[in-house]
Design an enzyme around this catalytic site. Sequence first.
Site, PDB file in Angstrom:
ATOM      1  N   THR A 267       0.815  -1.464   0.082  1.00  0.00           N
ATOM      2  CA  THR A 267      -0.222  -0.051  -0.061  1.00  0.00           C
ATOM      3  C   THR A 267       0.906   1.461  -0.114  1.00  0.00           C
ATOM      4  OG1 THR A 267      -0.286  -0.040   2.474  1.00  0.00           O
ATOM      5  CG2 THR A 267      -1.879  -1.298   1.282  1.00  0.00           C
ATOM      6  N   GLU A 422       7.957  -2.000  13.126  1.00  0.00           N
ATOM      7  CA  GLU A 422       9.202  -1.193  12.780  1.00  0.00           C
ATOM      8  C   GLU A 422      10.186  -1.984  12.010  1.00  0.00           C
ATOM      9  OE1 GLU A 422      13.034   0.835  12.973  1.00  0.00           O
ATOM     10  OE2 GLU A 422      12.544  -0.947  13.768  1.00  0.00           O
ATOM     11  N   GLU A 423      10.699  -3.227  12.697  1.00  0.00           N
ATOM     12  CA  GLU A 423      11.600  -4.078  12.304  1.00  0.00           C
ATOM     13  C   GLU A 423      11.553  -4.472  10.921  1.00  0.00           C
ATOM     14  OE1 GLU A 423      14.219  -3.969  13.777  1.00  0.00           O
ATOM     15  OE2 GLU A 423      14.084  -3.980  15.868  1.00  0.00           O
ATOM     16  N   HIS A 553      19.953  -7.126  16.929  1.00  0.00           N
ATOM     17  CA  HIS A 553      19.129  -7.965  16.496  1.00  0.00           C
ATOM     18  C   HIS A 553      19.277  -9.631  16.540  1.00  0.00           C
ATOM     19  CE1 HIS A 553      17.428  -5.224  13.010  1.00  0.00           C
ATOM     20  NE2 HIS A 553      17.147  -4.511  14.392  1.00  0.00           N
ATOM     21  N   SER A 625      20.398  27.494 -15.757  1.00  0.00           N
ATOM     22  CA  SER A 625      20.990  28.452 -14.719  1.00  0.00           C
ATOM     23  C   SER A 625      20.417  27.837 -13.358  1.00  0.00           C
ATOM     24  CB  SER A 625      20.387  29.949 -15.132  1.00  0.00           C
ATOM     25  OG  SER A 625      20.435  30.827 -14.139  1.00  0.00           O
ATOM     26  N   ASP A 663       2.673  28.981  14.296  1.00  0.00           N
ATOM     27  CA  ASP A 663       2.319  28.526  13.337  1.00  0.00           C
ATOM     28  C   ASP A 663       3.247  28.560  11.921  1.00  0.00           C
ATOM     29  OD1 ASP A 663      -0.035  27.073  14.304  1.00  0.00           O
ATOM     30  OD2 ASP A 663      -1.536  28.571  13.334  1.00  0.00           O
ATOM     31  N   HIS A 684      11.110  15.480   0.621  1.00  0.00           N
ATOM     32  CA  HIS A 684      11.568  16.667   1.320  1.00  0.00           C
ATOM     33  C   HIS A 684      12.531  17.172   0.208  1.00  0.00           C
ATOM     34  CE1 HIS A 684      13.417  19.448   4.182  1.00  0.00           C
ATOM     35  NE2 HIS A 684      12.437  19.030   4.912  1.00  0.00           N
TER      36      HIS A 684
HETATM   37 CA   LIG Z   1       0.662   2.142   3.244  1.00  0.00          CA
END
Ligand SMILES: [Ca+2]
Length: 748
Positions: A267, A422-423, A553, A625, A663, A684
Amino acid sequence: MSKGRYILLAVVCGAVAFALGVIIGWFSRSGLTAEDRAALNKCLASIEDADETIRDHILENIDAQRIRENLRQLSQKPHMAGTPPDLEMAELLRRNWLENGLDEVRLVPYDVLLSYPPLGREGPNNTAVTVDGADPARQYEDTRTLHIEPEYQDDPDAVQFFNAYSPAGHPVGELVFANYGRLEDFDYLRQVGVNCTGKIVLMKYRSGGRGQKAKNAASAGAIGAILYPEPADTNEPGGKVYPDGWNLPGTGTERGGALLETGDPLTPGYPATDYAYRLSKDKSSVFPPIPLQPIAYNDAQKYLSHLDGDIAPAGWNGSLPITYRLGPGFTGDWAGRKVALHVYTNTTMRRVYNVVGMIKGEVEPDRYVMLGNHYDSWVQGAIDDTSSTAISLELTRVFGGLVKDGTWRPRRSIVFVAWGAEEFGLIGSHEYVEQFTGLIKDRAVAYINMDIGVGGNYTIFAGCSPSMVDIIYDTTKQVPDPDASLGKSVYETWSERDPTDADADVKIPNLDWPRVSTDYIPFGLRVGTPLFTFAYVHDQTNYSPRAIYPSYHTAYDNMDLMERFVDPDFTVHRAMARISGELIRRLADSLVLPYDCRKYWLSLSAFLQATEQDFGSMLYNQGISIDALRSAVYNYTAAAEGFHDRLQAIDRKDPLQIRSLNDQMVQVNTAFIDIHQPHHSNKHVLYSPSGCATNRSAAFPGIVRTMCGGPADDEGWEEVKKEVAAITSTIQSAADVISDVDSILGQS
Ligand SMILES: [Ca+2]
Ligand SMILES: *[C@@H]1O[C@H](CO)[C@@H](O)[C@H](O)[C@H]1NC(C)=O
Ligand SMILES: *[C@@H]1O[C@H](CO)[C@@H](O)[C@H](O)[C@H]1NC(C)=O
Ligand SMILES: *[C@@H]1O[C@H](CO)[C@@H](O)[C@H](O)[C@H]1NC(C)=O
Ligand SMILES: *[C@@H]1O[C@H](CO)[C@@H](O)[C@H](O)[C@H]1NC(C)=O
Ligand SMILES: *[C@@H]1O[C@H](CO)[C@@H](O)[C@H](O)[C@H]1NC(C)=O
Ligand SMILES: *[C@@H]1O[C@H](CO)[C@@H](O)[C@H](O)[C@H]1NC(C)=O
Ligand SMILES: *[C@@H]1O[C@H](CO)[C@@H](O)[C@H](O)[C@H]1NC(C)=O
């Protein structure tokens, strides 16, 4: 309070009072009604700065022994994501956080693709073995690879060695040693005539992702990949191995995810909810292309010691007591043998949960200060990442206690999150940020992350958004070093042990955009939330690729190792909790956010300089440029200075002005996101990885990406041109966010 003073404050707070619609009623009456007073009190609360005595309460109440008990309880059992003990852990956290006084705690579910080898002790075991070259059915038992740390054979919840998302398979081939499995390592093999086609490639961990190593090996023609933790990169020279010390014995190895991209594989870009559109597995390109399996270094040593071929070049060898050779194939009494990999690892859909809890803010409940760490571990994971879970559990007690007994409620909401899975590839945090992108972008004031919270006792290892540098330095000055005998602050030892410039008279701690892979990534690269991620680490001065703690690990990452070798009195845990706690308090409670947007200048000018240096003449020759890019960087710098001046002159009694400047200080961070960047999550313009494996220039990543390998044709150069304009526009948009309101008029 006298009526005269009330009226004075009413004028001062006029803006809010007006917004509340009470001001008219007020001046038409001679006295103050209960309603007026309530409105006025609300107004006064909105301009009240943090109560600094809360800091001492938090710092003093964090209890090292309670963190120890948390860790003992939480690291008792292996708790790999998607297994029953993992869910038990999530439920336990929810119960404890609620008991500790959080207002609300929920388990937020996602259905995601995980990957396991056979679980329990019944199924086949992932192995690498040597077999007869002519008759691969003939297996040599003496080289049968360990499939789990021997001490954990009887624990059915401790998972055998595997790399998640490796395809299953049984390739057989001659062995080749390929150093770290980087592109340049395969280039070298090609140069010296070692042909990897049809081979099994043995590679060291470090200097690159697990999946990427398998991909590089496959590109060179390999049919199977083996990884091992090289003791020269893992252990302290001459250090004792567990259980006599904390170094890794030759019987354990690093497990780990091998996805080529983070987040749920099926996904990308959207949350893995019940209505999600899911890719079919064969449409996804995030899996390693060939079977991949980790082995312990005792086994790697056996293989390496029998390898044929040239001696490996300088820099390829490690500290095993053998001569490192390239292969292919074996020599001596192993001549003619091949290596057979047996990988039974397979993917499966599982439900995983994030634990999300909140203390609702008193004045600005719609502004969130978030603290997150993952709670899943490959095995017990006392260090990775249960040390952080134990710390955040203690923080819920200290913060929740203040709320429960009515002493305090923060100005902004505090959100605690324990991430799931997370792993396997930062899955819980990606899905969450994908689900709440709009909310997080507009309302999250900060995300603070802990991973491998206490992996050593030497110094802090941290990264952050430029805006947060000063507040982090300040906070670490408030917290004493875990080693009380030094009589120093965390900041002082940090600046001595990991300075930006070791030769400077006044040393400044190393603090830059983070380069480790953990749960801040979706916040940082998809949304741009101001962030901080940190850990305590061991002394890494004498390691060449950045070291990680030795038992990483493995099943040896356990409570016993933590208590005997890393943090016996839990003062490092306490220091971590104090830093997180004080940061959260300041970010959640300060009237004016302690951010400095001028600090982006350092990155902007460095990227600009590297762009000029590495690509300037090539761009010039194509008529592209970068003058406008230079001007945008200049404009940002000037806008940030102007903003800083306005901030110094802020009217601390004007709640709307405070809200407006706060803000802007958050939005300037998210303004560096370019939603049209091609990657579904890395948007980013300053800090996304360029994705270019052959060029590590520090120029703007979009320029490195479009220039990667040298644009082949006019179309390629058009992409570069487009990217330069996109970066320019994005930086200018960040400048506009912190400019005066007139900037909406544009330039005529
Ligand atoms: Ca996803
Ligand atoms: C796998 O290893 C376990 C020990 O951990 C052993 O009991 C089991 O028999 C092995 N399975 C196979 C198929 O060899
Ligand atoms: C490598 O080996 C394969 C298979 O044996 C062969 O087809 C290929 O030509 C070789 N490559 C080189 C550069 O020798
Ligand atoms: C690797 O080998 C070189 C000689 O080729 C030697 O100088 C170096 O110390 C070795 N490195 C390690 C980590 O053993
Ligand atoms: C992997 O799992 C799928 C479905 O979960 C199953 O159909 C397949 O046979 C499994 N493959 C192996 C090698 O176990
Ligand atoms: C710090 O960690 C080292 C291992 O890196 C260990 O030998 C030492 O005992 C620890 N010191 C303290 C004070 O915990
Ligand atoms: C920077 O500001 C100047 C002066 O307002 C303006 O002329 C210029 O176009 C700006 N640069 C960019 C890239 O917008
Ligand atoms: C990246 O590519 C540019 C252009 O080919 C080159 O000038 C620069 O040295 C390269 N930088 C690195 C670190 O590879």
